[in-house]
Scaffold this motif. Sequence first.
Motif, PDB file in Angstrom:
ATOM      1  N   TRP A   1       0.870  -1.168   0.040  1.00  0.00           N
ATOM      2  CA  TRP A   1       0.069  -0.054   0.253  1.00  0.00           C
ATOM      3  C   TRP A   1       0.784   1.159  -0.027  1.00  0.00           C
ATOM      4  CZ3 TRP A   1      -1.333   3.119   4.315  1.00  0.00           C
ATOM      5  CH2 TRP A   1      -2.182   4.261   4.021  1.00  0.00           C
TER       6      TRP A   1
ATOM      7  N   PHE B   1      -4.927  -4.277   1.159  1.00  0.00           N
ATOM      8  CA  PHE B   1      -4.169  -2.930   0.719  1.00  0.00           C
ATOM      9  C   PHE B   1      -4.861  -2.795  -0.731  1.00  0.00           C
ATOM     10  CE2 PHE B   1      -1.784  -4.524  -3.055  1.00  0.00           C
ATOM     11  CZ  PHE B   1      -1.818  -6.031  -2.836  1.00  0.00           C
TER      12      PHE B   1
ATOM     13  N   ARG C   1      -7.998  -0.605  -0.613  1.00  0.00           N
ATOM     14  CA  ARG C   1      -7.612   0.608  -0.099  1.00  0.00           C
ATOM     15  C   ARG C   1      -7.021   1.377  -1.295  1.00  0.00           C
ATOM     16  NH1 ARG C   1      -3.972   1.768   5.214  1.00  0.00           N
ATOM     17  NH2 ARG C   1      -5.568   0.583   6.257  1.00  0.00           N
ATOM     18  N   ALA C   2      -6.053   0.923  -1.990  1.00  0.00           N
ATOM     19  CA  ALA C   2      -5.628   1.442  -3.255  1.00  0.00           C
ATOM     20  C   ALA C   2      -6.766   1.680  -4.104  1.00  0.00           C
ATOM     21  CB  ALA C   2      -4.575   0.465  -3.733  1.00  0.00           C
TER      22      ALA C   2
END
Length: 316
Positions: free
Chosen positions: A137, A174, A177-178
Amino acid sequence: MEKTIDHAFTAKDLTSAATDPTYAGVLSFMRRRYTKSLDGADAVVWGIPFDAATSNRPGARFGPQAIRRASAIFDNDPQYPFQRDLFAEMAVIDYGDCLLDYGNHAATPEAIEKQAATVLDSGAFLLSLGGDHFVTWPLLKAHAAKHGPLALVHFDAHQDTWYDDGKRIDHGSFVGRAAREGLIDPDRSIQIGIRTHAPEDCGITILYGHQVEDMSAADIASQIISHTKGAPAYLTFDIDCLDPAYAPGTGTPVAGGPSSAKILSVLQKLHQLDIRGADVVEVAPAYDHADITAIAGATVAMYMLGLHAERRAAGR
Ligand SMILES: [Mn+2]
Protein backbone atom coordinates in the motif's frame (compact mmCIF):
# COMPACT_ATOMS: atom_id res chain seq x y z
CA MET A 1 36.29 -15.19 -15.98
CA GLU A 2 38.02 -13.72 -12.94
CA LYS A 3 36.46 -14.95 -9.72
CA THR A 4 35.06 -12.38 -7.31
CA ILE A 5 34.65 -12.49 -3.54
CA ASP A 6 32.53 -10.16 -1.41
CA HIS A 7 31.38 -8.47 -4.61
CA ALA A 8 28.76 -6.59 -2.57
CA PHE A 9 31.55 -4.23 -1.52
CA THR A 10 34.52 -5.13 -3.73
CA ALA A 11 32.79 -4.51 -7.08
CA LYS A 12 34.64 -1.94 -9.16
CA ASP A 13 31.46 -0.69 -10.83
CA LEU A 14 27.70 -1.15 -10.61
CA THR A 15 27.29 -3.17 -13.80
CA SER A 16 29.74 -6.05 -13.43
CA ALA A 17 28.51 -9.57 -12.73
CA ALA A 18 29.60 -11.40 -9.59
CA THR A 19 31.09 -14.87 -9.42
CA ASP A 20 31.41 -15.26 -5.65
CA PRO A 21 31.02 -18.90 -4.61
CA THR A 22 27.35 -19.54 -3.78
CA TYR A 23 28.31 -20.64 -0.27
CA ALA A 24 30.60 -17.69 0.53
CA GLY A 25 30.90 -13.95 0.34
CA VAL A 26 28.83 -11.06 1.67
CA LEU A 27 25.17 -11.48 0.80
CA SER A 28 23.37 -8.73 -1.03
CA PHE A 29 20.64 -9.33 -3.63
CA MET A 30 22.51 -11.07 -6.48
CA ARG A 31 25.74 -9.63 -5.01
CA ARG A 32 24.83 -6.13 -6.10
CA ARG A 33 26.79 -3.40 -4.38
CA TYR A 34 25.38 -2.41 -1.01
CA THR A 35 25.03 1.35 -0.97
CA LYS A 36 22.77 4.13 0.21
CA SER A 37 23.95 6.25 -2.72
CA LEU A 38 21.45 6.32 -5.57
CA ASP A 39 23.97 7.91 -7.96
CA GLY A 40 23.99 6.13 -11.29
CA ALA A 41 21.55 3.42 -10.22
CA ASP A 42 19.11 2.20 -12.90
CA ALA A 43 17.40 -0.20 -10.51
CA VAL A 44 17.30 -0.42 -6.74
CA VAL A 45 16.60 -3.53 -4.68
CA TRP A 46 15.31 -2.73 -1.22
CA GLY A 47 14.19 -4.82 1.76
CA ILE A 48 11.14 -4.00 3.89
CA PRO A 49 11.38 -6.23 6.98
CA PHE A 50 7.84 -5.84 8.31
CA ASP A 51 5.32 -8.53 9.30
CA ALA A 52 3.06 -7.01 11.96
CA ALA A 53 0.07 -6.98 9.58
CA THR A 54 0.01 -10.75 9.07
CA SER A 55 -3.30 -12.47 9.88
CA ASN A 56 -1.80 -15.91 10.48
CA ARG A 57 1.84 -17.00 10.68
CA PRO A 58 4.28 -14.09 11.20
CA GLY A 59 7.87 -14.19 9.96
CA ALA A 60 7.96 -12.28 6.65
CA ARG A 61 10.22 -9.70 8.34
CA PHE A 62 12.96 -12.22 7.58
CA GLY A 63 11.97 -12.34 3.91
CA PRO A 64 14.57 -9.85 2.62
CA GLN A 65 17.42 -11.74 4.32
CA ALA A 66 16.17 -15.09 3.00
CA ILE A 67 15.72 -13.81 -0.56
CA ARG A 68 19.18 -12.22 -0.59
CA ARG A 69 20.74 -15.44 0.65
CA ALA A 70 18.87 -17.55 -1.88
CA SER A 71 19.81 -15.17 -4.71
CA ALA A 72 23.46 -16.24 -4.28
CA ILE A 73 22.50 -19.34 -6.26
CA PHE A 74 22.55 -17.29 -9.48
CA ASP A 75 26.17 -16.24 -9.13
CA ASN A 76 27.85 -19.19 -10.73
CA ASP A 77 24.94 -20.53 -12.74
CA PRO A 78 23.48 -17.32 -14.15
CA GLN A 79 20.03 -17.60 -15.67
CA TYR A 80 19.03 -15.38 -18.57
CA PRO A 81 15.27 -15.84 -19.03
CA PHE A 82 15.21 -12.79 -21.27
CA GLN A 83 18.38 -13.79 -23.16
CA ARG A 84 20.13 -10.87 -21.52
CA ASP A 85 22.84 -10.47 -18.89
CA LEU A 86 20.94 -8.20 -16.50
CA PHE A 87 24.08 -6.49 -15.28
CA ALA A 88 25.79 -5.92 -18.61
CA GLU A 89 23.82 -2.74 -19.29
CA MET A 90 21.92 -2.03 -16.12
CA ALA A 91 23.33 -0.61 -12.87
CA VAL A 92 21.53 -2.41 -10.06
CA ILE A 93 22.27 -1.71 -6.40
CA ASP A 94 21.16 -3.25 -3.13
CA TYR A 95 19.90 -0.30 -1.10
CA GLY A 96 19.71 -2.35 2.08
CA ASP A 97 16.56 -2.24 4.20
CA CYS A 98 13.86 0.21 5.18
CA LEU A 99 14.27 1.60 8.69
CA LEU A 100 11.13 0.91 10.71
CA ASP A 101 10.24 1.16 14.41
CA TYR A 102 9.03 -2.29 15.52
CA GLY A 103 7.17 -0.65 18.42
CA ASN A 104 5.29 1.95 16.40
CA HIS A 105 3.39 0.35 13.55
CA ALA A 106 1.27 3.43 13.00
CA ALA A 107 4.41 5.15 11.70
CA THR A 108 5.28 2.30 9.31
CA PRO A 109 3.30 3.28 6.18
CA GLU A 110 4.65 6.82 6.10
CA ALA A 111 8.21 5.58 6.69
CA ILE A 112 7.96 3.17 3.75
CA GLU A 113 6.30 5.74 1.48
CA LYS A 114 8.86 8.46 2.20
CA GLN A 115 11.89 6.22 1.77
CA ALA A 116 10.41 4.76 -1.44
CA ALA A 117 9.76 8.28 -2.76
CA THR A 118 13.44 9.13 -2.24
CA VAL A 119 14.41 6.21 -4.46
CA LEU A 120 11.80 7.05 -7.11
CA ASP A 121 12.89 10.72 -7.17
CA SER A 122 16.30 9.52 -8.34
CA GLY A 123 14.62 8.08 -11.44
CA ALA A 124 15.59 4.50 -10.57
CA PHE A 125 13.29 1.50 -10.82
CA LEU A 126 12.39 0.16 -7.37
CA LEU A 127 12.13 -3.56 -6.63
CA SER A 128 11.05 -4.11 -3.02
CA LEU A 129 11.41 -7.32 -1.01
CA GLY A 130 8.80 -7.78 1.73
CA GLY A 131 7.71 -8.08 4.34
CA ASP A 132 4.05 -8.94 4.44
CA HIS A 133 1.62 -7.63 1.82
CA PHE A 134 0.67 -4.53 3.82
CA VAL A 135 3.89 -2.92 2.54
CA THR A 136 2.50 -2.72 -0.98
CA TRP A 137 0.00 0.00 0.00
CA PRO A 138 2.63 2.66 0.90
CA LEU A 139 4.70 1.48 -2.08
CA LEU A 140 1.71 2.06 -4.38
CA LYS A 141 1.24 5.52 -2.86
CA ALA A 142 4.83 6.44 -3.70
CA HIS A 143 4.58 5.04 -7.24
CA ALA A 144 1.17 6.57 -7.97
CA ALA A 145 2.46 9.98 -6.83
CA LYS A 146 4.94 9.73 -9.69
CA HIS A 147 2.98 7.90 -12.40
CA GLY A 148 -0.69 8.41 -11.57
CA PRO A 149 -3.12 5.49 -11.16
CA LEU A 150 -1.38 2.22 -11.93
CA ALA A 151 -2.48 -0.98 -13.57
CA LEU A 152 -2.01 -3.48 -10.74
CA VAL A 153 -0.78 -6.90 -11.83
CA HIS A 154 -1.30 -8.93 -8.70
CA PHE A 155 -0.18 -12.55 -8.25
CA ASP A 156 -1.73 -13.98 -5.07
CA ALA A 157 -3.94 -16.66 -3.55
CA HIS A 158 -5.91 -13.83 -1.91
CA GLN A 159 -7.79 -10.81 -3.24
CA ASP A 160 -6.65 -8.56 -0.36
CA THR A 161 -9.85 -6.50 -0.53
CA TRP A 162 -11.02 -7.17 3.04
CA TYR A 163 -12.79 -4.59 5.23
CA ASP A 164 -10.64 -1.56 5.92
CA ASP A 165 -11.34 1.69 7.77
CA GLY A 166 -8.31 3.33 6.20
CA LYS A 167 -6.30 3.00 9.40
CA ARG A 168 -5.87 -0.74 9.77
CA ILE A 169 -2.42 -2.31 9.60
CA ASP A 170 -3.64 -5.39 7.75
CA HIS A 171 -2.00 -7.42 4.99
CA GLY A 172 -5.40 -8.41 3.62
CA SER A 173 -6.84 -5.05 2.60
CA PHE A 174 -4.30 -3.09 0.57
CA VAL A 175 -6.02 -3.68 -2.78
CA GLY A 176 -9.37 -2.28 -1.68
CA ARG A 177 -7.69 0.69 -0.08
CA ALA A 178 -5.58 1.38 -3.18
CA ALA A 179 -8.69 1.19 -5.39
CA ARG A 180 -10.70 3.57 -3.18
CA GLU A 181 -7.79 6.02 -3.03
CA GLY A 182 -7.30 6.02 -6.80
CA LEU A 183 -3.77 4.58 -6.57
CA ILE A 184 -4.73 1.84 -9.00
CA ASP A 185 -7.08 1.73 -11.98
CA PRO A 186 -9.37 -1.27 -11.33
CA ASP A 187 -10.38 -1.45 -15.01
CA ARG A 188 -6.76 -2.13 -15.96
CA SER A 189 -5.87 -4.28 -12.97
CA ILE A 190 -5.84 -8.04 -12.80
CA GLN A 191 -5.34 -10.70 -10.11
CA ILE A 192 -3.84 -14.08 -10.94
CA GLY A 193 -4.07 -17.30 -8.92
CA ILE A 194 -6.84 -16.27 -6.51
CA ARG A 195 -8.41 -19.19 -4.60
CA THR A 196 -10.09 -17.57 -1.61
CA HIS A 197 -13.04 -15.19 -1.62
CA ALA A 198 -13.26 -11.71 -0.14
CA PRO A 199 -16.59 -9.79 0.04
CA GLU A 200 -15.75 -7.40 -2.81
CA ASP A 201 -13.70 -7.44 -5.99
CA CYS A 202 -13.46 -3.63 -6.46
CA GLY A 203 -14.13 -4.16 -10.17
CA ILE A 204 -10.81 -5.92 -10.71
CA THR A 205 -10.64 -8.85 -13.12
CA ILE A 206 -9.69 -12.16 -11.49
CA LEU A 207 -8.05 -15.25 -12.93
CA TYR A 208 -8.88 -17.82 -10.24
CA GLY A 209 -6.54 -20.65 -9.32
CA HIS A 210 -8.67 -23.25 -11.11
CA GLN A 211 -8.69 -21.12 -14.28
CA VAL A 212 -4.92 -20.67 -14.09
CA GLU A 213 -4.66 -24.46 -13.81
CA ASP A 214 -6.59 -24.87 -17.07
CA MET A 215 -4.89 -22.03 -18.99
CA SER A 216 -1.51 -22.03 -20.71
CA ALA A 217 1.19 -19.63 -19.57
CA ALA A 218 0.89 -17.86 -22.93
CA ASP A 219 -2.87 -17.36 -22.45
CA ILE A 220 -2.39 -15.99 -18.95
CA ALA A 221 0.32 -13.60 -20.12
CA SER A 222 -1.72 -12.36 -23.06
CA GLN A 223 -4.72 -11.71 -20.78
CA ILE A 224 -2.48 -9.65 -18.49
CA ILE A 225 -0.99 -7.66 -21.37
CA SER A 226 -4.34 -6.98 -23.05
CA HIS A 227 -5.99 -6.11 -19.74
CA THR A 228 -3.42 -3.52 -18.67
CA LYS A 229 -3.81 -1.82 -22.08
CA GLY A 230 -0.29 -0.38 -22.07
CA ALA A 231 -0.84 1.60 -18.86
CA PRO A 232 1.99 2.10 -16.35
CA ALA A 233 1.91 -1.07 -14.30
CA TYR A 234 2.90 -2.13 -10.80
CA LEU A 235 3.68 -5.83 -10.39
CA THR A 236 3.11 -7.26 -6.91
CA PHE A 237 3.88 -10.90 -6.24
CA ASP A 238 2.67 -12.60 -3.06
CA ILE A 239 4.67 -15.82 -2.94
CA ASP A 240 1.50 -17.64 -1.74
CA CYS A 241 0.24 -17.35 -5.32
CA LEU A 242 2.33 -20.48 -5.81
CA ASP A 243 1.05 -23.79 -4.50
CA PRO A 244 2.39 -24.59 -0.99
CA ALA A 245 4.39 -27.37 -2.66
CA TYR A 246 6.46 -24.62 -4.34
CA ALA A 247 6.25 -22.03 -1.55
CA PRO A 248 5.63 -23.57 1.89
CA GLY A 249 7.44 -20.76 3.69
CA THR A 250 4.70 -18.16 3.85
CA GLY A 251 2.16 -16.82 6.31
CA THR A 252 -1.14 -17.85 4.74
CA PRO A 253 -0.62 -20.78 2.33
CA VAL A 254 -3.54 -22.05 0.21
CA ALA A 255 -3.56 -25.37 -1.67
CA GLY A 256 -4.33 -25.53 -5.37
CA GLY A 257 -1.95 -22.95 -6.76
CA PRO A 258 0.27 -22.97 -9.84
CA SER A 259 3.83 -24.26 -9.98
CA SER A 260 6.84 -21.97 -9.99
CA ALA A 261 7.67 -23.24 -13.50
CA LYS A 262 4.29 -22.13 -14.84
CA ILE A 263 4.32 -18.72 -13.22
CA LEU A 264 7.93 -18.02 -14.25
CA SER A 265 6.86 -18.85 -17.79
CA VAL A 266 4.05 -16.28 -17.44
CA LEU A 267 6.46 -13.62 -16.15
CA GLN A 268 8.89 -14.33 -18.98
CA LYS A 269 6.09 -13.53 -21.44
CA LEU A 270 5.28 -10.14 -19.89
CA HIS A 271 8.14 -8.28 -21.60
CA GLN A 272 5.66 -5.83 -23.14
CA LEU A 273 4.40 -4.78 -19.71
CA ASP A 274 5.05 -1.11 -18.95
CA ILE A 275 6.44 -2.03 -15.55
CA ARG A 276 7.13 0.94 -13.24
CA GLY A 277 7.61 -0.84 -9.94
CA ALA A 278 7.50 -4.30 -8.38
CA ASP A 279 7.64 -6.25 -5.16
CA VAL A 280 7.91 -9.81 -3.86
CA VAL A 281 6.23 -10.30 -0.50
CA GLU A 282 5.26 -12.85 2.16
CA VAL A 283 8.39 -15.02 2.08
CA ALA A 284 8.61 -16.30 5.68
CA PRO A 285 11.70 -18.51 5.99
CA ALA A 286 10.82 -20.01 9.40
CA TYR A 287 8.24 -22.22 7.63
CA ASP A 288 10.45 -22.95 4.63
CA HIS A 289 12.19 -26.21 3.76
CA ALA A 290 15.54 -26.35 1.98
CA ASP A 291 15.04 -22.74 0.80
CA ILE A 292 12.24 -23.77 -1.61
CA THR A 293 10.29 -20.58 -1.01
CA ALA A 294 13.31 -18.29 -0.78
CA ILE A 295 14.67 -19.59 -4.09
CA ALA A 296 11.25 -19.08 -5.70
CA GLY A 297 11.11 -15.54 -4.30
CA ALA A 298 14.64 -14.71 -5.44
CA THR A 299 13.88 -16.05 -8.92
CA VAL A 300 10.66 -14.05 -9.22
CA ALA A 301 12.60 -10.94 -8.11
CA MET A 302 15.30 -11.62 -10.70
CA TYR A 303 12.60 -11.93 -13.41
CA MET A 304 11.18 -8.57 -12.29
CA LEU A 305 14.56 -6.97 -12.89
CA GLY A 306 14.47 -8.70 -16.28
CA LEU A 307 11.12 -7.12 -17.09
CA HIS A 308 12.54 -3.71 -16.23
CA ALA A 309 15.56 -4.45 -18.44
CA GLU A 310 13.21 -5.36 -21.31
CA ARG A 311 11.33 -2.08 -20.88
CA ARG A 312 14.62 -0.13 -20.92
CA ALA A 313 15.89 -2.00 -23.97
CA ALA A 314 12.67 -1.18 -25.83
CA GLY A 315 13.21 2.51 -25.05
CA ARG A 316 9.97 2.73 -23.08
MN1 LIG B 1 -1.76 -13.86 -0.24
